[in-house]
Write an enzyme that holds these catalytic residues in place. Structure first.
Site, short mmCIF file in Angstrom:
data_model
loop_
_atom_site.label_atom_id
_atom_site.label_comp_id
_atom_site.label_asym_id
_atom_site.label_seq_id
_atom_site.Cartn_x
_atom_site.Cartn_y
_atom_site.Cartn_z
N ALA A 9 3.17 6.02 -2.61
CA ALA A 9 4.38 6.82 -2.89
C ALA A 9 4.60 6.95 -4.40
O ALA A 9 4.94 8.04 -4.88
CB ALA A 9 5.60 6.18 -2.23
N GLY A 40 0.82 -1.22 0.00
CA GLY A 40 0.00 0.00 0.00
C GLY A 40 0.84 1.26 0.00
O GLY A 40 0.55 2.23 -0.71
N CYS A 41 1.89 1.25 0.78
CA CYS A 41 2.77 2.43 0.89
C CYS A 41 3.52 2.67 -0.42
O CYS A 41 3.74 3.82 -0.81
CB CYS A 41 3.72 2.28 2.06
SG CYS A 41 2.83 2.19 3.64
N THR A 42 3.90 1.59 -1.09
CA THR A 42 4.59 1.70 -2.37
C THR A 42 3.64 2.28 -3.41
O THR A 42 4.00 3.20 -4.15
CB THR A 42 5.12 0.32 -2.82
OG1 THR A 42 6.06 -0.13 -1.84
CG2 THR A 42 5.79 0.41 -4.18
#
Length: 155
Positions: free
Chosen positions: A50, A45-47
């Protein structure tokens, strides 16, 4: 902890960030910025979030918007994450959760019946006047960059 609201003054911050940088509210004075909080570098999710922000960076830059990603990770994994995905905007380390707590995003979470403290995926769009223009809580990584672009264009 008081709940931050749109229109309230953004809490001050100063953190170490990727690329040997340091980010602070003082350095951003008079300029709009997005402070987005994410749970952990290099997770799916963070990738996705970002990379979406990185893709929107040229358009956000045209709007004069600075972007800072914030996680509780120490600098080494943040640097690795930034290099791996070519993230040009600063990713800041908030290991002691001071900034996350000031913004009300260091919260109790639960997974598989276990509760723990962690970073809520949230974003704060701060106007050039230093006031919070827009708050997104429990952000959906896919749609986030588009939401930010739309809100930043309205500043």
């Amino acid at each position: 902890m008081s709940e931050l609201a749109e229109g309230s003054k953004a809490p001050a911050f100063k953190m170490k960030a990727s690329g040997g940088r340091e980010v602070s509210s003082t350095a951003l004075k008079g300029r709009p910025y997005l402070l987005y909080f994410y749970p952990k570098a290099d997770t799916p999710g963070c990738t996705k979030q970002a990379c979406g922000v990185q893709e929107a960076l040229p358009q956000l830059g045209k709007l004069g918007l600075e972007v800072i990603g914030v996680s509780p990770d120490p600098i080494p994994p943040i640097e690795k994450f930034a290099r791996k995905y070519g993230l040009e905007f600063p990713l800041a380390s908030d290991e002691d959760h001071t900034v996350a707590e000031a913004y009300g995003v260091w919260v109790e979470k639960s997974m598989y019946g276990r509760t723990y403290m962690g970073m809520e995926r949230s974003s704060f769009l701060v106007g050039a006047d230093g006031k919070i223009a827009r708050i997104w809580r429990k952000v959906k990584p896919d749609a986030h960059a588009a939401q930010v672009l739309e809100a930043a264009a309205a500043l």
